[in-house]
Design a protein around this motif. Structure first.
Motif, PDB file in Angstrom:
ATOM      1  N   SER A  95       0.978  -1.240  -0.062  1.00 62.55           N
ATOM      2  CA  SER A  95      -0.087   0.021   0.234  1.00 62.55           C
ATOM      3  C   SER A  95       0.941   1.344  -0.067  1.00 62.55           C
ATOM      4  N   GLU A  96       2.050   1.202   0.817  1.00 63.80           N
ATOM      5  CA  GLU A  96       2.949   2.299   0.610  1.00 63.80           C
ATOM      6  C   GLU A  96       3.464   2.487  -0.899  1.00 63.80           C
ATOM      7  N   VAL A  97       3.883   1.448  -1.439  1.00 68.24           N
ATOM      8  CA  VAL A  97       4.377   1.424  -2.965  1.00 68.24           C
ATOM      9  C   VAL A  97       3.357   2.055  -3.782  1.00 68.24           C
ATOM     10  N   LEU A  98       2.128   1.373  -3.809  1.00 70.38           N
ATOM     11  CA  LEU A  98       1.048   2.117  -4.732  1.00 70.38           C
ATOM     12  C   LEU A  98       0.659   3.593  -4.301  1.00 70.38           C
ATOM     13  N   ALA A  99       1.073   4.082  -3.226  1.00 67.77           N
ATOM     14  CA  ALA A  99       0.605   5.032  -2.792  1.00 67.77           C
ATOM     15  C   ALA A  99       1.820   6.428  -3.282  1.00 67.77           C
ATOM     16  N   ARG A 100       2.752   5.946  -3.767  1.00 64.96           N
ATOM     17  CA  ARG A 100       3.833   6.820  -4.164  1.00 64.96           C
ATOM     18  C   ARG A 100       3.325   7.589  -5.271  1.00 64.96           C
ATOM     19  N   PRO A 101       3.643   9.020  -5.337  1.00 66.77           N
ATOM     20  CA  PRO A 101       3.477   9.841  -6.510  1.00 66.77           C
ATOM     21  C   PRO A 101       3.737   9.234  -7.911  1.00 66.77           C
ATOM     22  N   GLU A 102       4.847   8.655  -7.868  1.00 57.29           N
ATOM     23  CA  GLU A 102       5.382   8.224  -9.238  1.00 57.29           C
ATOM     24  C   GLU A 102       4.846   6.837  -9.750  1.00 57.29           C
ATOM     25  N   ALA A 103       3.989   6.289  -8.717  1.00 53.46           N
ATOM     26  CA  ALA A 103       3.338   5.155  -9.229  1.00 53.46           C
ATOM     27  C   ALA A 103       1.931   5.780  -9.975  1.00 53.46           C
ATOM     28  N   GLY A 104       1.784   6.814  -9.844  1.00 52.26           N
ATOM     29  CA  GLY A 104       0.179   7.399 -10.305  1.00 52.26           C
ATOM     30  C   GLY A 104       0.252   7.291 -11.883  1.00 52.26           C
ATOM     31  N   LYS A 105       1.410   7.385 -12.347  1.00 52.58           N
ATOM     32  CA  LYS A 105       1.033   7.403 -13.970  1.00 52.58           C
ATOM     33  C   LYS A 105       1.404   5.918 -14.550  1.00 52.58           C
ATOM     34  N   GLY A 106       1.410   4.761 -13.676  1.00 53.17           N
ATOM     35  CA  GLY A 106       1.460   3.560 -14.096  1.00 53.17           C
ATOM     36  C   GLY A 106       2.876   2.969 -13.371  1.00 53.17           C
ATOM     37  N   ILE A 107       2.806   1.550 -13.101  1.00 52.10           N
ATOM     38  CA  ILE A 107       3.730   0.971 -12.494  1.00 52.10           C
ATOM     39  C   ILE A 107       4.243  -0.267 -12.996  1.00 52.10           C
ATOM     40  N   LEU A 108       5.286  -0.890 -13.055  1.00 50.48           N
ATOM     41  CA  LEU A 108       5.498  -2.529 -13.122  1.00 50.48           C
ATOM     42  C   LEU A 108       5.743  -3.067 -11.927  1.00 50.48           C
ATOM     43  N   MET A 109       5.103  -4.052 -11.573  1.00 46.45           N
ATOM     44  CA  MET A 109       5.024  -4.785 -10.246  1.00 46.45           C
ATOM     45  C   MET A 109       5.985  -6.018 -10.516  1.00 46.45           C
ATOM     46  N   ASP A 110       7.194  -6.150  -9.843  1.00 47.13           N
ATOM     47  CA  ASP A 110       7.958  -7.077  -9.946  1.00 47.13           C
ATOM     48  C   ASP A 110       8.059  -7.857  -8.777  1.00 47.13           C
ATOM     49  N   GLY A 111       7.452  -9.138  -8.666  1.00 46.70           N
ATOM     50  CA  GLY A 111       7.540  -9.836  -7.472  1.00 46.70           C
ATOM     51  C   GLY A 111       6.447  -9.461  -6.396  1.00 46.70           C
ATOM     52  N   PHE A 112       5.351  -8.950  -6.859  1.00 46.66           N
ATOM     53  CA  PHE A 112       4.080  -8.944  -6.430  1.00 46.66           C
ATOM     54  C   PHE A 112       3.033  -8.459  -7.131  1.00 46.66           C
ATOM     55  N   PRO A 113       1.933  -8.924  -6.951  1.00 48.31           N
ATOM     56  CA  PRO A 113       1.276  -9.659  -5.794  1.00 48.31           C
ATOM     57  C   PRO A 113       1.884 -11.142  -5.930  1.00 48.31           C
ATOM     58  N   ARG A 114       2.036 -11.970  -4.887  1.00 56.81           N
ATOM     59  CA  ARG A 114       2.480 -13.134  -4.753  1.00 56.81           C
ATOM     60  C   ARG A 114       1.354 -14.272  -4.144  1.00 56.81           C
ATOM     61  N   THR A 115       0.455 -13.634  -3.622  1.00 59.28           N
ATOM     62  CA  THR A 115      -0.684 -14.455  -3.168  1.00 59.28           C
ATOM     63  C   THR A 115      -1.987 -13.866  -3.683  1.00 59.28           C
ATOM     64  N   THR A 116      -3.063 -14.722  -3.479  1.00 55.80           N
ATOM     65  CA  THR A 116      -4.368 -14.176  -3.742  1.00 55.80           C
ATOM     66  C   THR A 116      -4.650 -12.926  -2.946  1.00 55.80           C
ATOM     67  N   ALA A 117      -4.436 -12.833  -1.500  1.00 54.33           N
ATOM     68  CA  ALA A 117      -4.812 -12.041  -0.919  1.00 54.33           C
ATOM     69  C   ALA A 117      -4.060 -10.621  -1.225  1.00 54.33           C
ATOM     70  N   GLN A 118      -2.927 -10.687  -1.785  1.00 53.82           N
ATOM     71  CA  GLN A 118      -2.286  -9.693  -2.101  1.00 53.82           C
ATOM     72  C   GLN A 118      -2.690  -8.887  -3.519  1.00 53.82           C
ATOM     73  N   ALA A 119      -3.084 -10.078  -4.276  1.00 57.74           N
ATOM     74  CA  ALA A 119      -3.854  -9.565  -5.665  1.00 57.74           C
ATOM     75  C   ALA A 119      -5.116  -8.771  -5.341  1.00 57.74           C
ATOM     76  N   ASP A 120      -6.015  -9.329  -4.414  1.00 57.58           N
ATOM     77  CA  ASP A 120      -7.044  -8.672  -4.150  1.00 57.58           C
ATOM     78  C   ASP A 120      -6.742  -7.243  -3.521  1.00 57.58           C
ATOM     79  N   ALA A 121      -5.593  -7.160  -2.840  1.00 58.39           N
ATOM     80  CA  ALA A 121      -5.290  -5.892  -2.070  1.00 58.39           C
ATOM     81  C   ALA A 121      -4.782  -5.008  -3.294  1.00 58.39           C
ATOM     82  N   VAL A 122      -3.881  -5.432  -4.136  1.00 53.99           N
ATOM     83  CA  VAL A 122      -3.541  -4.500  -5.141  1.00 53.99           C
ATOM     84  C   VAL A 122      -4.823  -4.096  -6.128  1.00 53.99           C
ATOM     85  N   GLY A 123      -5.593  -4.955  -6.301  1.00 49.30           N
ATOM     86  CA  GLY A 123      -6.768  -4.610  -7.141  1.00 49.30           C
ATOM     87  C   GLY A 123      -7.644  -3.506  -6.539  1.00 49.30           C
TER      88      GLY A 123
END
Ligand code: AMP
Length: 187
Positions: free
Chosen positions: A69-97
């Motif tokens: 949640s800290e990573v996705l809240a960063r200003p530089e993530a606002g225009k799109g982000i390449l996620m490497d190594g996460f999500p790694r579980t269904t719970a993480q995938a739900d959270a990212v969504g």
């Protein structure tokens, strides 16, 4: 564009992720890199994570969800982000969504790099010699592979069902794979 890189340890996520981030003009964020930095700096996150990482186990979701949640809240993530190594579980995938939806955006594509196990083991031996990562030692690596199959590979079906999955064979030269990655994403 928000892209997730999915694949077993040693599949080339790091290499392809760096190339793809340049191509997309989006920051590549690796939870593995962030955790290794936290371990090196001796932060509370690093102290919690290190025992799991050295063994080849996933760091528990309740620890990782805060980091995501800290990573996705960063200003530089606002225009799109390449996620490497996460999500790694269904719970993480739900959270990212959920976190992306709160920002009015979504996961656009999930790139699954497919590499046979025998090839992964050969690559791990090379990387263990070159980089000396504790979790590339054979026992830890084999456990990481098992953990990937059990806890992370279900995300392939998760994102296929949501129409996001792009499968790419992670075999061949770095450039050949990069070309296949670009094609899969329509770049
Ligand atoms: P990586 O560099 O992505 O292979 O990650 C190295 C190690 O960090 C993994 O084996 C896990 O112990 C931990 N790790 C990295 N990302 C995550 C995540 N999203 N969830 C749980 N553990 C993670």
């Amino acid at each position: 564009m928000n892209v997730i890189l999915l694949g077993p340890p040693g599949c080339g996520k790091g290499t392809q992720g760096a190339l793809l981030a340049k191509e997309l003009g989006a920051p590549r964020v690796s939870t593995g890199d962030l955790l290794r930095a936290a371990v090196k700096d001796g932060t509370p996150l690093g102290v919690t994570a290190t025992g799991f990482m050295d063994k080849g186990l996933l760091v528990p979701d309740e620890v990782i969800l805060g980091l995501i949640s800290e990573v996705l809240a960063r200003p530089e993530a606002g225009k799109g982000i390449l996620m490497d190594g996460f999500p790694r579980t269904t719970a993480q995938a739900d959270a990212v969504g959920d976190l992306l939806a709160k920002r009015g955006t979504q996961v656009d594509a999930v790139l699954s790099l497919e590499v046979p196990d025998a090839e992964l083991v050969t690559r791990m031996q090379g990387r263990a010699a070159a980089e000396g990562r504790a979790d590339d030692k054979p026992d830890a690596f084999n456990l990481r592979l098992k953990v990937y199959r059990e806890q992370t590979a279900p995300l392939i079906a998760y994102y296929r069902e949501r129409g996001k999955l792009k499968e790419v064979a992670g075999m061949g030269t770095v450039e050949e794979i990069a070309r296949a990655v670009r094609k899969a994403l329509g770049l």
